[in-house]
Design an enzyme around this catalytic site. Structure first.
Site, PDB file in Angstrom:
ATOM      1  N   HIS A 374      19.355  88.706  92.015  1.00 50.90           N
ATOM      2  CA  HIS A 374      19.637  88.273  93.391  1.00 50.90           C
ATOM      3  C   HIS A 374      21.044  88.592  93.860  1.00 50.90           C
ATOM      4  CE1 HIS A 374      15.981  85.692  93.916  1.00 50.90           C
ATOM      5  NE2 HIS A 374      16.069  85.602  92.604  1.00 50.90           N
ATOM      6  N   LYS A 567      24.652  78.992 106.867  1.00 55.49           N
ATOM      7  CA  LYS A 567      24.391  79.451 105.493  1.00 55.49           C
ATOM      8  C   LYS A 567      25.542  78.950 104.647  1.00 55.49           C
ATOM      9  CE  LYS A 567      24.415  83.761 107.239  1.00 55.49           C
ATOM     10  NZ  LYS A 567      23.288  84.602 106.854  1.00 55.49           N
ATOM     11  N   ARG A 568      25.444  79.075 103.305  1.00 53.94           N
ATOM     12  CA  ARG A 568      26.573  78.674 102.475  1.00 53.94           C
ATOM     13  C   ARG A 568      27.839  79.394 102.925  1.00 53.94           C
ATOM     14  NH1 ARG A 568      25.542  75.370  97.868  1.00 53.94           N
ATOM     15  NH2 ARG A 568      27.737  75.804  97.438  1.00 53.94           N
ATOM     16  N   LYS A 573      30.089  86.381 103.092  1.00 52.73           N
ATOM     17  CA  LYS A 573      29.229  86.174 104.260  1.00 52.73           C
ATOM     18  C   LYS A 573      30.035  86.200 105.562  1.00 52.73           C
ATOM     19  CE  LYS A 573      26.017  83.287 101.544  1.00 52.73           C
ATOM     20  NZ  LYS A 573      24.683  83.929 101.559  1.00 52.73           N
ATOM     21  N   THR A 678      17.571  85.464 103.899  1.00 52.84           N
ATOM     22  CA  THR A 678      16.229  85.067 104.317  1.00 52.84           C
ATOM     23  C   THR A 678      16.264  84.314 105.642  1.00 52.84           C
ATOM     24  OG1 THR A 678      16.518  83.284 102.725  1.00 52.84           O
ATOM     25  CG2 THR A 678      15.031  85.059 102.100  1.00 52.84           C
ATOM     26  N   LYS A 682      13.934  84.060 109.346  1.00 53.52           N
ATOM     27  CA  LYS A 682      13.526  82.821 110.014  1.00 53.52           C
ATOM     28  C   LYS A 682      13.931  82.833 111.483  1.00 53.52           C
ATOM     29  CE  LYS A 682      14.120  80.569 105.584  1.00 53.52           C
ATOM     30  NZ  LYS A 682      15.092  79.898 104.704  1.00 53.52           N
TER      31      LYS A 682
END
Ligand code: GPV
Length: 838
Positions: A374, A567-568, A573, A678, A682
């Protein structure tokens, strides 16, 4: 012990078989019965919590019947099962999902109304099951939903943490962690006090010859801890198939709570022994994409893996088959390297306990396992120090050394002239101390390795695992692009949109075959449809605006463009780039005349996500977002043109409110760093557009929905390395817009600049590893394109309809079918028609 009821008495059992409810009246009767007898309350003492408890218990009675039958059917069919080993299952709430999947939601809704409750209020009483950090754990939860819905015989195996991921509070703009004790009342788990496995740690290994002259290896001494099984039913959608998730809880082995010690007055040490045992499953490690190498984490891993394998092997042995048939009955999927010890444990069971020869055992092992990677981030690749490992699991270390020896011998035979290759691919890294490279062990012990999106699967083959592609051949490496369950992420989260889609596509079949969404394409120019579509989005934004008001006190305008990044929090990110962009927008607004301001599209920038407690830089990003919010949200010049919101404690149940409310969501990782993502799927599935980099699944989303329907920007993965090498920032060649943002920060516009020094200097002085400055201009320009596009609402709505119609590929059902066919070689076990419902 044989515990089945003799034939003559079975009639009585069948007559009184538990049935649960089949209509509204029976549901109400069951709820009242549970309130009065299970909870010992009455209608004069029944709040929403009690109603939630009773409704869940009534639901669960139905579930258990289906679940028992599914397990019996699977045992009887004696076919292959999948075992999904994951240290994280980020399940969220269960009640709504259970009602939907077993087709009882309408009954429950009407029944609860008769009893004086609104179903939404009851659903929201439930505490999230938050046994995961982020995408990896949520993926496991979506997979369980899909495997059950597709009638695939499958079990999830995990740990029953007493504390899930911490709850996040924001105090004075800083993250504060609060423990998540979630087990007070959990109607969805069933303790199996009869399923207990002894797990051993530490101790010594002995080697000797037995009477037959055979070499025998024993591992004994050390500490023993018990694993107790807790089962959670996993209902499939519109099928009676109900799979099982088995979570292990640790407790002191009998005798470990030493009554002798206790009675002789040494109760402190007897209590300490017990606590030490219970500590193993006490808490989820709160790191996302980071490995910290802590001994307790290794203990968790072995505890969970050994208990699960004992269970799997015991089930196999009941079938009395030969060992060579093991991999015809069992497929084990490793969710990242966390369960890699399962490879070693199975080899140990086969050679030390069952007496198989090494080669025969190893061939069974490699046919059984598949490994999903991952991440490519080096700090997330698991390594264990050899001395630490040796002390905790001495026999397993020997086996790892043997696996490595045989592996390196084959490498040497195949590539005799390449001496450095052996060092590069060795499972043991020759560092000080030596380290075990878990990803390498997982590759060597599996028949398939997969990445989670096309770009990611290509990257692992050409970078971190490229030597292994040469050694094992390309067929061992494959891609299975991630997916999400449309049941939770469309129907439950966005009931009105689901209803609209159903009304145009002939019912809810799209929840089972998401490609049916294609049929929406013909409505992209349908005025009436577009109006309804837009109204639903607006209503979802109103719902989120209310949540924002009650949780932060800030009023936001639901007509403004909602720009969401949840998100985290992680530097890769790039939430820091987002907030720098917000500051840039703020400075631009401040410099405008009132006339110019009138032309601007109002925007609400919404952030949410947890920082790992030890990740200081991520915590600084949260602090900056909150500081910017408190300045911008109170600036009269700005008004509705810009609001900045940080939503506390982002989790699955909050995502169900947030995701349907986006106009734009941000998926802006440095190219090549986000394996898949992911939430991007969504958001698009719920009628939002996205701004993103060419990374992870964004690339495949673009391919499916069309590049006119996505806002892509930034450098490509293939250029990242060169760009990093070329970095020599400093005031002179920093992106000029970013330089202005830094100037504002340094001028204490958002409070003490010292607080944010590290964020700025990571870019100016420390190499800007995540390419924030390189991508900043492109990011700002693309955000301007978003502003422009949003002004044409008609076109915007068409884009969102078109996008939704093309999202079928991203169902986790498609993804699970790929795993089933290309990795597990397992078939669905479809229930007989008469077994379905009722
Ligand atoms: I490694 N992921 C995660 O949530 N936690 C981890 O510790 C690791 C990976 C995520 C990746 O970051 C996402 O890109 C991916 O979509 C997700 O796993 C599921 O594959």
């Amino acid at each position: 012990v044989e515990a089945s009821i003799p034939e003559p008495q079975r009639e009585a059992w069948k007559k009184f078989q538990a049935k649960g409810f089949t209509n509204k009246e029976e549901f109400e009767r069951e709820v009242v019965r549970h309130v009065e007898t299970t909870l010992a309350r009455s209608m004069f003492n029944c709040d929403e919590t009690a109603a939630y408890a009773a409704a869940s218990l009534a639901l669960r009675d139905r579930l258990i019947t289906q679940w028992n039958r599914t397990q019996q059917r699977q045992t009887f069919a004696d076919g292959k099962r999948v075992y999904y080993l994951s240290l994280e299952f980020l399940m969220g709430r269960a009640l709504d999902n259970a009602m939907l999947n077993i087709g009882a939601k309408d009954i429950a809704k009407d029944g609860l109304a008769d009893l004086g409750f609104r179903i939404e209020d009851i659903i929201s009483q439930e505490h999230d099951a938050a046994l995961g950090n982020g995408g990896l754990g949520r993926l496991a939860a979506c997979f369980l939903d899909s495997m059950a819905s597709l009638n695939i015989p499958a079990w999830g195996y995990g740990l029953r943490y007493r504390y899930g991921i911490f709850k996040q509070e924001i105090v004075d703009g800083y993250q504060v962690e609060v423990p998540d004790y979630w087990l007070d009342f959990n109607p969805w788990e069933f303790p199996r006090h009869d399923i207990v496995v002894d797990i051993q740690f530490y101790g010594n290994v002995r080697k000797y010859q037995n009477e037959q002259g055979k070499n025998v290896i024993t591992w004994d001494g050390g500490e023993v801890v018990q694993a107790v099984a807790y089962d959670v039913p996993i209902p499939g959608y519109d099928t009676v198939s109900t799979n099982n998730m088995r979570l292990w809880s640790s407790k002191a082995a009998s005798g470990e709570f030493d009554f002798q010690k206790f009675n002789s007055g040494d109760y402190e040490s007897s209590v300490a022994d017990q606590q030490r045992a219970e500590t193993i499953s006490a808490v989820l490690y709160p790191n996302d994409n980071l490995d910290r190498g802590k001994e307790l984490r290794l203990k968790q891993q072995y505890f969970w893996v050994a208990a699960s394998l004992y269970d799997i092997v015991r089930r196999f042995k009941k079938s009395k088959r030969a060992w060579v048939e093991f991999s015809d009955q069992v497929a084990i999927q490793l969710n990242d390297t966390h369960p890699t010890l399962a490879i070693v444990e199975l080899q140990r069971i086969l050679i030390d306990l069952e007496g198989l020869e090494w080669d025969e055992a190893w061939s069974i092992v490699t046919k059984t396992f598949g490994y999903t990677n991952h991440t490519v981030l080096p700090e997330a690749l698991e390594k264990w120090s050899v001395p630490l490992f040796q002390n905790l699991l001495p026999r397993h270390l020997q086996i790892i050394y043997d696996i490595n020896l045989y592996f390196l011998q084959t490498v040497e035979r195949k590539f005799p002239k390449e001496r450095e290759l052996l060092g590069r691919v060795s499972i043991i890294e020759e560092s000080q101390p030596k380290m075990i490279r878990m990803a390498y062990l997982a590759i060597v012990g599996s028949h398939k390795v997969n990445g989670v999106a096309e770009l990611h699967s290509d990257l692992i083959k050409t970078t971190i695992f490229k030597d292994f592609v040469r050694i094992f051949g390309p067929d061992n490496f494959t891609n299975v692009t991630n997916g999400i369950t449309p049941r939770r992420w469309l129907h439950q989260a966005n009931p009105r949109l689901s209803e609209l889609i159903a009304s145009k596509t002939g019912g809810l079949d799209f929840l089972k075959d998401l490609n049916i969404l294609n049929e929406l394409e013909k409505f992209v120019d349908d005025k009436e449809f577009k109006k309804e579509w837009a109204e639903i989005k607006y209503a979802n934004k109103v719902r989120l605006a209310k949540h924002i008001k009650t949780t932060t006190g800030v009023t936001v305008n639901p007509s403004a463009l909602f720009d969401i990044q949840v998100k985290r929090i992680h530097e890769y990110k790039r939430q820091q780039m987002n907030i720098f962009g917000v500051i840039h927008r703020y400075l631009t607004i401040k410099a405008m005349t009132p006339e110019e301001r009138k032309k601007l599209a109002p925007r609400v920038s919404i952030f949410g996500g947890k920082a790992a407690p030890g990740y200081w830089m991520a915590k600084t990003i949260i602090h900056l977002i909150n500081q910017v919010g408190s300045v911008v949200n109170n600036d009269k010049d700005v008004g509705d043109l810009l609001k900045v919101i940080f939503l506390e404690d982002y989790n699955v149940s909050k995502a169900e409110i947030i995701v349907p409310a986006s106009d734009i969501s941000e998926h802006i990782s440095t190219a090549g760093t986000e394996a898949s993502g992911t939430s991007n799927m969504k958001f698009v599935l719920n009628g939002g557009l996205i701004i993103g980099t060419c990374d992870g699944a964004n690339i495949e989303i673009t391919r499916e929905i069309g590049e006119n329907n996505i806002f892509l920007f930034g450098n490509l993965a293939e250029d990242v390395e060169d760009l990093r090498h070329a970095h020599t920032y400093g005031a002179h060649n920093l992106d000029p817009d970013l330089a202005k943002v830094f100037d504002a920060i340094k001028a204490n516009t958002f409070g003490d600049a010292g607080s944010f020094g590290a964020l700025v200097s990571a870019i100016e002085d420390h190499g800007d590893y995540y390419l924030v400055s390189d991508d900043f201009h492109s990011y700002i320009q693309t955000q301007a394109l978003v502003d422009e596009a949003y002004k044409d609402q008609d076109e915007w709505v068409s884009k969102t309809i078109l996008s939704v119609s093309r999202m079928g590929f991203f169902s986790s059902d498609r993804c699970i079918n790929e795993y089933a066919e290309t990795i597990w070689n397992v078939e669905p076990l479809v229930p007989e028609p008469q077994e379905r419902n009722g």
